[in-house]
Design an enzyme around this catalytic site. Structure first.
Site, PDB file in Angstrom:
ATOM      1  N   CYS A 119       2.352   1.507  -0.333  1.00 15.52           N
ATOM      2  CA  CYS A 119       2.248   2.630  -1.260  1.00 15.52           C
ATOM      3  C   CYS A 119       2.045   4.121  -0.240  1.00 15.52           C
ATOM      4  O   CYS A 119       3.276   4.498   0.103  1.00 15.52           O
ATOM      5  CB  CYS A 119       0.991   2.721  -2.081  1.00 15.52           C
ATOM      6  SG  CYS A 119       1.076   4.041  -3.250  1.00 15.52           S
ATOM      7  N   HIS A 229       1.602  -2.465  -5.077  1.00 14.85           N
ATOM      8  CA  HIS A 229       0.614  -2.811  -4.414  1.00 14.85           C
ATOM      9  C   HIS A 229       0.026  -4.205  -4.315  1.00 14.85           C
ATOM     10  O   HIS A 229      -0.669  -4.715  -5.274  1.00 14.85           O
ATOM     11  CB  HIS A 229      -0.819  -1.948  -5.120  1.00 14.85           C
ATOM     12  CG  HIS A 229      -0.849  -0.701  -4.608  1.00 14.85           C
ATOM     13  ND1 HIS A 229      -1.665  -0.199  -3.310  1.00 14.85           N
ATOM     14  CD2 HIS A 229      -0.452   0.633  -5.114  1.00 14.85           C
ATOM     15  CE1 HIS A 229      -1.791   1.124  -3.520  1.00 14.85           C
ATOM     16  NE2 HIS A 229      -0.896   1.444  -4.395  1.00 14.85           N
ATOM     17  N   GLU A 231      -2.174  -6.176  -2.822  1.00 15.11           N
ATOM     18  CA  GLU A 231      -3.476  -6.563  -2.714  1.00 15.11           C
ATOM     19  C   GLU A 231      -4.121  -6.170  -3.902  1.00 15.11           C
ATOM     20  O   GLU A 231      -5.317  -6.804  -4.123  1.00 15.11           O
ATOM     21  CB  GLU A 231      -3.986  -5.638  -1.441  1.00 15.11           C
ATOM     22  CG  GLU A 231      -4.233  -4.196  -1.959  1.00 15.11           C
ATOM     23  CD  GLU A 231      -3.077  -3.262  -1.839  1.00 15.11           C
ATOM     24  OE1 GLU A 231      -1.916  -3.612  -1.883  1.00 15.11           O
ATOM     25  OE2 GLU A 231      -3.098  -2.357  -2.585  1.00 15.11           O
TER      26      GLU A 231
END
Ligand SMILES: *[C@@H]1O[C@H](CO)[C@@H](O)[C@H](O)[C@H]1NC(C)=O
Ligand SMILES: *[C@@H]1O[C@H](CO)[C@@H](O)[C@H](O)[C@H]1NC(C)=O
Ligand SMILES: *[C@@H]1O[C@H](CO)[C@@H](O)[C@H](O)[C@H]1NC(C)=O
Length: 303
Positions: A119, A229, A231
């Site tokens: 990001c 993202h 994660e």
């Protein structure tokens, strides 16, 4: 190269070495009521790498170039996380630039040092490579999207090791979390010779109006960038559209992290002693719980 891979096959497998990876801290979010000190790392990035078998070294902002060079020689890779700082004036951007230059030089000399940007990390890498900010506003805050893979994606370093059915899910299902206001449009990327020469585009997305780059890897360097993202699917729980915790999304989280850790295993950077490594690891800090519905459920804070 091949010889390094073969060396690593022996060194990394036989001696079961630790793989310390740096995660760069950044200036606290404005108005963060949980903040202690002046900078933070969202714990999800730490868990992300730990989940793939690495250990994490927090890299503090506002340190000397000499200190950064020492850390660079001690860690096996660097992750630039998401967040919200100035990509040209912040201490985060300064440290990112210093590590980027060190990594260019190391890789030019045959020392395989990977950088992963997520990001804001993606955006920061684009600003450093282009020597300017080419980002544009898009309507991509809190939305899950399927990746539009380019023909180059299937043979890319990032994706070629992915299970086939997982790639299929990435293409067909809305499982990548997008939480950004700014994007690198395909138009600006294509018009910038520095970016075009440096990065191979692996996927694009659209907000309905503008097409933007969502995944890229450098041609000649082990530098990787995702605008989405991976994660968050495993480690963040804010109740918003765009948050996806499906089996496929969690698998993508693991496969991206595992790929990055495997890249990091290809160099022999290490701390001068086990004791020095221990002092540098994230275990010396405790994350702060910020509430189940916070954008980051836990943060590490630093002075
Ligand atoms: C950076 O460190 C210097 C001294 O080392 C200090 O004066 C300055 O306030 C720090 N800046 C930030 C943003 O922390
Ligand atoms: C291209 O980059 C400029 C900044 O240099 C920005 O103002 C503009 O919005 C961008 N355009 C597109 C289509 O991305
Ligand atoms: C999935 O993403 C597409 C864009 O590729 C979008 O048009 C669609 O609305 C999304 N679906 C959901 C359920 O979010």
């Amino acid at each position: 190269g091949l010889s390094r891979d073969i060396l690593c096959l022996f060194v990394c497998e036989l001696f079961d070495v630790s793989v310390p990876l740096g995660v760069l801290a950044q200036e606290n979010l404005p108005g963060d009521q949980f903040a202690r000190g002046s900078s933070y790392i969202a714990a999800s990035y730490v868990k992300y790498l730990e989940g793939a078998g690495a250990r994490v070294v927090p890299i503090r902002i506002n340190r000397t170039e000499e200190e950064y060079a020492n850390i660079f020689n001690s860690i096996n890779g660097l992750l630039l996380p998401g967040g919200d700082v100035d990509l040209q004036k912040s201490q985060f951007s300064r440290a990112a630039r210093i590590f980027y230059r060190l990594a260019l030089k190391a890789n030019d000399g045959g020392d395989h040092f990977p950088i992963w940007g997520t990001c804001q990390g993606f955006q920061q890498l684009s600003v450093i490579t282009a020597h300017k900010n080419l980002l544009t506003l898009t309507d991509t805050k809190a939305v899950a999207l399927p990746l539009t893979l380019t023909p180059a994606a299937l043979s890319s370093r990032v994706f070629r090791g992915f299970p086939k059915d997982l790639l299929q899910s990435l293409i067909e299902k809305n499982i990548t979390s997008n939480f950004h206001s700014w994007s690198l449009s395909v138009q600006n990327f294509s018009r910038n010779a520095k970016l075009k020469r440096f990065y191979k585009v692996l996927s694009t997305n659209s907000d309905g109006k503008k097409e933007f780059i969502s995944t890229m890897e450098a041609y000649r360097y082990p530098f990787y960038a995702v605008q989405w993202h991976p994660e968050k699917s495993s480690f963040e729980w804010i109740d918003k559209p765009g948050m996806i915790h499906s089996t496929a999304a969690v698998a993508v989280c693991f496969y991206t992290a595992s790929f990055f850790v495997s890249e990091a295993m290809k160099n022999q950077h290490h701390f001068s002693s086990a004791a020095e490594e221990e002092r540098a690891l994230i275990y010396n800090f405790s994350p702060v719980y910020r509430g189940a519905d916070a954008i980051f459920v836990q943060n590490y804070y630093f002075d």
